[in-house]
Design a protein around this motif. Sequence first.
Motif, PDB file in Angstrom:
ATOM      1  N   LEU A  44      44.720  35.295  37.555  1.00  0.00           N
ATOM      2  CA  LEU A  44      43.333  34.875  37.738  1.00  0.00           C
ATOM      3  C   LEU A  44      42.387  35.473  36.704  1.00  0.00           C
ATOM      4  CD1 LEU A  44      43.021  35.139  41.637  1.00  0.00           C
ATOM      5  CD2 LEU A  44      43.481  33.106  40.253  1.00  0.00           C
ATOM      6  N   CYS A  45      42.739  36.624  36.165  1.00  0.00           N
ATOM      7  CA  CYS A  45      41.790  37.364  35.330  1.00  0.00           C
ATOM      8  C   CYS A  45      41.300  36.580  34.118  1.00  0.00           C
ATOM      9  CB  CYS A  45      42.428  38.672  34.866  1.00  0.00           C
ATOM     10  SG  CYS A  45      42.767  39.815  36.216  1.00  0.00           S
TER      11      CYS A  45
ATOM     12  N   ARG B 264      39.162  32.998  35.438  1.00  0.00           N
ATOM     13  CA  ARG B 264      37.914  33.072  36.205  1.00  0.00           C
ATOM     14  C   ARG B 264      36.748  33.292  35.249  1.00  0.00           C
ATOM     15  NH1 ARG B 264      39.237  39.222  37.878  1.00  0.00           N
ATOM     16  NH2 ARG B 264      38.137  40.194  36.118  1.00  0.00           N
ATOM     17  N   THR B 265      35.551  32.994  35.734  1.00  0.00           N
ATOM     18  CA  THR B 265      34.346  33.352  34.986  1.00  0.00           C
ATOM     19  C   THR B 265      33.760  34.634  35.547  1.00  0.00           C
ATOM     20  OG1 THR B 265      33.905  31.011  34.588  1.00  0.00           O
ATOM     21  CG2 THR B 265      32.079  32.535  34.225  1.00  0.00           C
ATOM     22  N   ASN B 266      33.695  34.726  36.878  1.00  0.00           N
ATOM     23  CA  ASN B 266      33.155  35.909  37.544  1.00  0.00           C
ATOM     24  C   ASN B 266      34.023  36.307  38.728  1.00  0.00           C
ATOM     25  OD1 ASN B 266      30.386  36.707  36.430  1.00  0.00           O
ATOM     26  ND2 ASN B 266      30.091  34.502  36.719  1.00  0.00           N
ATOM     27  N   VAL B 267      34.030  37.598  39.047  1.00  0.00           N
ATOM     28  CA  VAL B 267      34.524  38.077  40.332  1.00  0.00           C
ATOM     29  C   VAL B 267      33.360  37.897  41.302  1.00  0.00           C
ATOM     30  CG1 VAL B 267      35.425  40.031  41.636  1.00  0.00           C
ATOM     31  CG2 VAL B 267      36.002  39.774  39.213  1.00  0.00           C
TER      32      VAL B 267
ATOM     33  N   ARG C 221      37.905  30.611  48.816  1.00  0.00           N
ATOM     34  CA  ARG C 221      37.732  31.090  47.438  1.00  0.00           C
ATOM     35  C   ARG C 221      36.389  30.581  46.923  1.00  0.00           C
ATOM     36  NH1 ARG C 221      40.646  27.031  43.190  1.00  0.00           N
ATOM     37  NH2 ARG C 221      40.102  25.079  44.236  1.00  0.00           N
TER      38      ARG C 221
ATOM     39  N   SER D 132      33.330  26.114  42.285  1.00  0.00           N
ATOM     40  CA  SER D 132      33.107  26.164  40.841  1.00  0.00           C
ATOM     41  C   SER D 132      31.726  26.729  40.496  1.00  0.00           C
ATOM     42  CB  SER D 132      33.274  24.772  40.228  1.00  0.00           C
ATOM     43  OG  SER D 132      32.374  23.845  40.823  1.00  0.00           O
TER      44      SER D 132
ATOM     45  N   ASP E 251      31.778  30.543  40.904  1.00  0.00           N
ATOM     46  CA  ASP E 251      32.539  31.132  39.793  1.00  0.00           C
ATOM     47  C   ASP E 251      31.658  31.247  38.553  1.00  0.00           C
ATOM     48  OD1 ASP E 251      34.975  31.964  38.339  1.00  0.00           O
ATOM     49  OD2 ASP E 251      34.786  30.006  37.355  1.00  0.00           O
TER      50      ASP E 251
ATOM     51  N   CYS F 123      38.216  35.477  43.161  1.00  0.00           N
ATOM     52  CA  CYS F 123      38.313  34.800  41.860  1.00  0.00           C
ATOM     53  C   CYS F 123      38.823  33.380  42.051  1.00  0.00           C
ATOM     54  CB  CYS F 123      39.253  35.565  40.923  1.00  0.00           C
ATOM     55  SG  CYS F 123      38.710  37.249  40.584  1.00  0.00           S
ATOM     56  N   ARG F 124      38.358  32.487  41.196  1.00  0.00           N
ATOM     57  CA  ARG F 124      38.731  31.079  41.292  1.00  0.00           C
ATOM     58  C   ARG F 124      39.665  30.697  40.149  1.00  0.00           C
ATOM     59  NH1 ARG F 124      36.850  26.202  43.351  1.00  0.00           N
ATOM     60  NH2 ARG F 124      37.277  24.397  42.023  1.00  0.00           N
ATOM     61  N   HIS F 125      40.787  30.109  40.511  1.00  0.00           N
ATOM     62  CA  HIS F 125      41.624  29.439  39.512  1.00  0.00           C
ATOM     63  C   HIS F 125      41.163  27.991  39.460  1.00  0.00           C
ATOM     64  CE1 HIS F 125      44.976  27.829  37.298  1.00  0.00           C
ATOM     65  NE2 HIS F 125      45.438  29.059  37.098  1.00  0.00           N
TER      66      HIS F 125
END
Length: 198
Positions: free
Chosen positions: A11-12, A15-18, A35, A38, A41, A88-90
């Motif tokens: 995911l790291c 993702r754009t943001n945690v 989760r 978009s 994220d 986090c978003r995949h």
Amino acid sequence: MDAECRNCEALCDVRTNVVHGYGDVGAEFCFVAERPHSGADRTGVPFTGDDAGRRLQRILGELGFARSDPDAAEPDLQNVFLTYLTRCRHPDRQPTDAEIRTCEPYLNAELRMINPEIIVPIGQRTLDALATDYTTNQPGDVDVAEAHATTVRGRGFELVPMVALEEQTDAQTEAFVDHLLENVFSRDYRQTKGRRGR
């Protein structure tokens, strides 16, 4: 909460943001989704920046929890906290069971800190996870579409399940708001744990 969490390798880099929880840390209501969508994220703030977020913010406004516009980048919330099973978003898939387990300490820490009376699990997977932890139900025992806008007794909490925001019809949104206004707000839900009101 770790804004640069590196616990899930897959995911790291996508993702754009945690996206950690957001809202009133003394809240009696907590909304939990699977989760970040978009928009969240992108913005880093739960339930903002897209249609799903705007739907929830409208619901919160109707319930008196939000004092800001549904498009607000940082909603002005009272008596409600917003969070997720995973932070986090995949962009191409749902979280794995391992990723949900990895994030579980974050959710547990938030719930211990907030100690809400009512938890709103958004979507089937969230309902399954919370029902396992906080009720006598097992995953799959309760169908979120059937339980939407009803109250499920838990261990120290009550759950009010909600169909996933992106799948929710206007009629389901209205039913959810009506249930809280007529069946939850109309009684002293604090009695579920015998806690004195603030």
